[in-house]
Write a protein that holds these residues in place. Structure first.
Motif, short mmCIF file in Angstrom:
data_model
loop_
_atom_site.label_atom_id
_atom_site.label_comp_id
_atom_site.label_asym_id
_atom_site.label_seq_id
_atom_site.Cartn_x
_atom_site.Cartn_y
_atom_site.Cartn_z
N GLY A 185 -24.29 63.23 34.77
CA GLY A 185 -25.02 64.05 33.81
C GLY A 185 -25.91 65.09 34.48
N LEU A 186 -25.93 66.25 33.88
CA LEU A 186 -26.72 67.42 34.27
C LEU A 186 -26.23 68.13 35.53
N LEU A 187 -25.18 67.61 36.17
CA LEU A 187 -24.60 68.34 37.29
C LEU A 187 -23.73 69.47 36.73
N TRP A 188 -23.48 70.47 37.54
CA TRP A 188 -22.69 71.62 37.14
C TRP A 188 -21.24 71.41 37.54
N GLU A 189 -20.33 71.99 36.77
CA GLU A 189 -18.90 71.82 36.99
C GLU A 189 -18.15 73.00 36.39
N PHE A 190 -16.83 72.94 36.54
CA PHE A 190 -15.94 73.89 35.88
C PHE A 190 -15.49 73.24 34.58
N VAL A 191 -15.28 74.04 33.54
CA VAL A 191 -14.80 73.49 32.27
C VAL A 191 -13.43 72.85 32.50
N GLY A 192 -13.21 71.72 31.85
CA GLY A 192 -11.92 71.04 31.99
C GLY A 192 -12.06 69.57 31.66
N GLY A 193 -11.02 68.82 32.00
CA GLY A 193 -11.05 67.38 31.72
C GLY A 193 -9.76 66.70 32.08
N LYS A 194 -9.71 65.43 31.72
CA LYS A 194 -8.56 64.57 32.04
C LYS A 194 -7.33 64.96 31.23
N LEU A 195 -6.19 64.85 31.88
CA LEU A 195 -4.92 65.07 31.18
C LEU A 195 -4.64 63.88 30.27
N GLU A 196 -4.14 64.16 29.07
CA GLU A 196 -3.70 63.11 28.17
C GLU A 196 -2.25 62.78 28.49
N TRP A 244 -22.77 82.32 34.13
CA TRP A 244 -21.87 83.14 34.94
C TRP A 244 -22.62 83.38 36.23
N ILE A 245 -22.06 82.90 37.36
CA ILE A 245 -22.76 83.05 38.63
C ILE A 245 -21.86 83.73 39.67
N THR A 246 -22.50 84.28 40.69
CA THR A 246 -21.76 84.85 41.82
C THR A 246 -21.61 83.76 42.88
N PRO A 247 -20.67 83.93 43.79
CA PRO A 247 -20.55 82.95 44.88
C PRO A 247 -21.84 82.77 45.68
N LYS A 248 -22.64 83.83 45.82
CA LYS A 248 -23.90 83.72 46.55
C LYS A 248 -24.91 82.80 45.85
N GLU A 249 -24.74 82.63 44.53
CA GLU A 249 -25.67 81.79 43.77
C GLU A 249 -25.29 80.30 43.77
N ILE A 250 -24.15 79.96 44.33
CA ILE A 250 -23.69 78.56 44.34
C ILE A 250 -24.77 77.59 44.83
N PRO A 251 -25.50 77.89 45.93
CA PRO A 251 -26.51 76.94 46.42
C PRO A 251 -27.66 76.66 45.45
N LEU A 252 -27.82 77.49 44.43
CA LEU A 252 -28.92 77.30 43.47
C LEU A 252 -28.62 76.22 42.43
N TYR A 253 -27.40 75.68 42.43
CA TYR A 253 -26.98 74.71 41.41
C TYR A 253 -26.48 73.42 42.06
N ASP A 254 -26.77 72.30 41.39
CA ASP A 254 -26.26 71.00 41.84
C ASP A 254 -24.94 70.74 41.15
N PHE A 255 -23.85 70.76 41.93
CA PHE A 255 -22.50 70.57 41.39
C PHE A 255 -22.01 69.14 41.56
N CYS A 256 -21.03 68.78 40.76
CA CYS A 256 -20.35 67.51 40.92
C CYS A 256 -19.74 67.49 42.33
N PRO A 257 -19.80 66.35 43.03
CA PRO A 257 -19.27 66.28 44.39
C PRO A 257 -17.81 66.71 44.53
N ALA A 258 -16.99 66.47 43.53
CA ALA A 258 -15.57 66.85 43.60
C ALA A 258 -15.40 68.36 43.71
#
Length: 134
Positions: free
Chosen positions: A34-45, A108-122
């Motif tokens: 929860g509260l980590l950042w990610e790309f939109v998506g999900g599990k395949l059915e 919407w972020i730039t690649p340079k802004e990646i370090p400003l966000y806590d992403f899911c480890p995957a």
């Protein structure tokens, strides 16, 4: 490949770009990671292709219709509770404007802004590839 090959869960996610930015979403607080950042998506059915899952998930989570445009990259990640094969697709918004139907926030972020966000480890390897590709 089976959808749950040796306990592995297939996940599709969208790399949606706009100019020099890309879309990230913040997971709801009550979900795993929860509260980590990610790309939109999900599990395949069952019986679903990665592209079909991507289209469905973007509609369910953001209210947009996307057009998948090939795989950007794939990674395998083992969390304590689940092992996933994450297929990240290049995708563009064909219709609609992203809405917060499931996520806590989106940016919407730039690649340079990646370090400003806590992403899911995957997503760490995916983010590295984005920094190299942009």
């Amino acid at each position: 490949m089976g959808r749950e090959e040796k306990g592995m869960v297939e996940v599709a996610a969208a790399l949606i770009r706009k100019d020099d930015t890309f879309l990230i979403c913040q997971r709801p607080e009550q979900k795993a990671r929860g509260l980590l950042w990610e790309f939109v998506g999900g599990k395949l059915e069952p019986g679903e292709t990665g592209e079909e899952a991507l289209i469905r998930e973007c509609q369910e989570e953001l209210g947009i219709c996307v057009k998948p445009e090939g795989i950007f990259c794939q990674v395998v990640h083992k969390y304590p509770d689940i092992t996933i094969r994450l297929s990240v697709y290049n995708a563009r918004i064909a219709e609609g404007t992203p809405q917060l139907l499931e996520h806590k926030d989106l940016k919407w972020i730039t690649p340079k802004e990646i370090p400003l966000y806590d992403f899911c480890p995957a997503d760490v390897d995916v983010l590295r590839k984005i920094q190299e590709a942009f």
